[in-house]
Design a protein around this motif. Sequence first.
Motif, PDB file in Angstrom:
ATOM      1  N   ALA A 264       0.854  -1.189   0.000  1.00 52.03           N
ATOM      2  CA  ALA A 264       0.000   0.000   0.000  1.00 52.03           C
ATOM      3  C   ALA A 264       0.890   1.239   0.000  1.00 52.03           C
ATOM      4  CB  ALA A 264      -0.904   0.005   1.219  1.00 52.03           C
ATOM      5  N   TRP A 265       0.502   2.220  -0.811  1.00 49.96           N
ATOM      6  CA  TRP A 265       1.313   3.417  -0.997  1.00 49.96           C
ATOM      7  C   TRP A 265       0.451   4.672  -0.915  1.00 49.96           C
ATOM      8  CZ3 TRP A 265       6.621   3.283  -2.004  1.00 49.96           C
ATOM      9  CH2 TRP A 265       7.152   2.004  -2.196  1.00 49.96           C
ATOM     10  N   GLY A 266       1.076   5.748  -0.443  1.00 51.26           N
ATOM     11  CA  GLY A 266       0.423   7.035  -0.499  1.00 51.26           C
ATOM     12  C   GLY A 266       0.627   7.683  -1.854  1.00 51.26           C
ATOM     13  N   GLN A 267       0.084   8.883  -2.004  1.00 43.74           N
ATOM     14  CA  GLN A 267       0.152   9.580  -3.283  1.00 43.74           C
ATOM     15  C   GLN A 267       1.435  10.389  -3.436  1.00 43.74           C
ATOM     16  OE1 GLN A 267      -1.319  10.806  -0.666  1.00 43.74           O
ATOM     17  NE2 GLN A 267      -0.644  12.936  -0.630  1.00 43.74           N
ATOM     18  N   GLY A 268       2.151  10.571  -2.343  1.00 44.53           N
ATOM     19  CA  GLY A 268       3.419  11.292  -2.389  1.00 44.53           C
ATOM     20  C   GLY A 268       3.298  12.746  -1.986  1.00 44.53           C
ATOM     21  N   THR A 269       4.391  13.278  -1.464  1.00 46.35           N
ATOM     22  CA  THR A 269       4.464  14.694  -1.118  1.00 46.35           C
ATOM     23  C   THR A 269       5.814  15.227  -1.600  1.00 46.35           C
ATOM     24  OG1 THR A 269       4.229  16.327   0.667  1.00 46.35           O
ATOM     25  CG2 THR A 269       5.385  14.298   1.220  1.00 46.35           C
ATOM     26  N   GLN A 270       5.791  16.403  -2.220  1.00 45.71           N
ATOM     27  CA  GLN A 270       6.991  16.960  -2.818  1.00 45.71           C
ATOM     28  C   GLN A 270       7.852  17.647  -1.767  1.00 45.71           C
ATOM     29  OE1 GLN A 270       8.108  17.029  -6.235  1.00 45.71           O
ATOM     30  NE2 GLN A 270       9.965  17.823  -5.261  1.00 45.71           N
ATOM     31  N   VAL A 271       9.128  17.318  -1.775  1.00 42.95           N
ATOM     32  CA  VAL A 271      10.124  18.009  -0.946  1.00 42.95           C
ATOM     33  C   VAL A 271      11.139  18.640  -1.885  1.00 42.95           C
ATOM     34  CG1 VAL A 271      11.986  17.719   0.720  1.00 42.95           C
ATOM     35  CG2 VAL A 271       9.822  16.497   1.044  1.00 42.95           C
ATOM     36  N   THR A 272      11.311  19.941  -1.762  1.00 39.76           N
ATOM     37  CA  THR A 272      12.274  20.659  -2.586  1.00 39.76           C
ATOM     38  C   THR A 272      13.233  21.418  -1.686  1.00 39.76           C
ATOM     39  OG1 THR A 272      10.629  20.928  -4.346  1.00 39.76           O
ATOM     40  CG2 THR A 272      12.587  22.333  -4.438  1.00 39.76           C
ATOM     41  N   VAL A 273      14.520  21.153  -1.855  1.00 39.05           N
ATOM     42  CA  VAL A 273      15.552  21.792  -1.045  1.00 39.05           C
ATOM     43  C   VAL A 273      16.366  22.698  -1.952  1.00 39.05           C
ATOM     44  CG1 VAL A 273      17.443  21.453   0.561  1.00 39.05           C
ATOM     45  CG2 VAL A 273      15.605  19.755   0.423  1.00 39.05           C
ATOM     46  N   SER A 274      16.347  23.981  -1.655  1.00 35.06           N
ATOM     47  CA  SER A 274      17.092  24.939  -2.480  1.00 35.06           C
ATOM     48  C   SER A 274      18.485  25.154  -1.907  1.00 35.06           C
ATOM     49  CB  SER A 274      16.341  26.261  -2.553  1.00 35.06           C
ATOM     50  OG  SER A 274      16.233  26.836  -1.260  1.00 35.06           O
ATOM     51  N   SER A 275      19.419  25.428  -2.797  1.00 39.26           N
ATOM     52  CA  SER A 275      20.807  25.619  -2.356  1.00 39.26           C
ATOM     53  C   SER A 275      21.102  27.068  -2.030  1.00 39.26           C
ATOM     54  CB  SER A 275      21.758  25.128  -3.446  1.00 39.26           C
ATOM     55  OG  SER A 275      21.505  25.818  -4.653  1.00 39.26           O
TER      56      SER A 275
END
Length: 121
Positions: A110-121
Amino acid sequence: QVQLVESGGGLVQAGGSLRLSCAASGRNIRTYDMGWFRQAPGKEREFVAAISWNGGNSDYVDSVKGRFTISRDSTKNTMYLQMNSLKPEDTAVYYCACGTYGRDWSQYGAWGQGTQVTVSS
């Protein structure tokens, strides 16, 4: 059938922190092992962390050891991923999963739909 919903993703500067949550519904997950995976654009899905059904065992990919912590709260039917000292290479869609303890995505049904993680430099 268990449904999983991730939350807590977003945009953060390098060195910052985020806490992802994975809320389960439809079934109590206290008897299931859980995991976090991530997928960056153009890359394959990658194992991040896993936690056993009772929280007694956990595993991390080398690249996040010492920075990420997986945990679960059975009373809330929720799993967490605390991410500290984030790096641009941590940028990805993060997925939570429920299944059998391990690093192979096929061990989780079973899986979730996902959540975006964005790390800026």
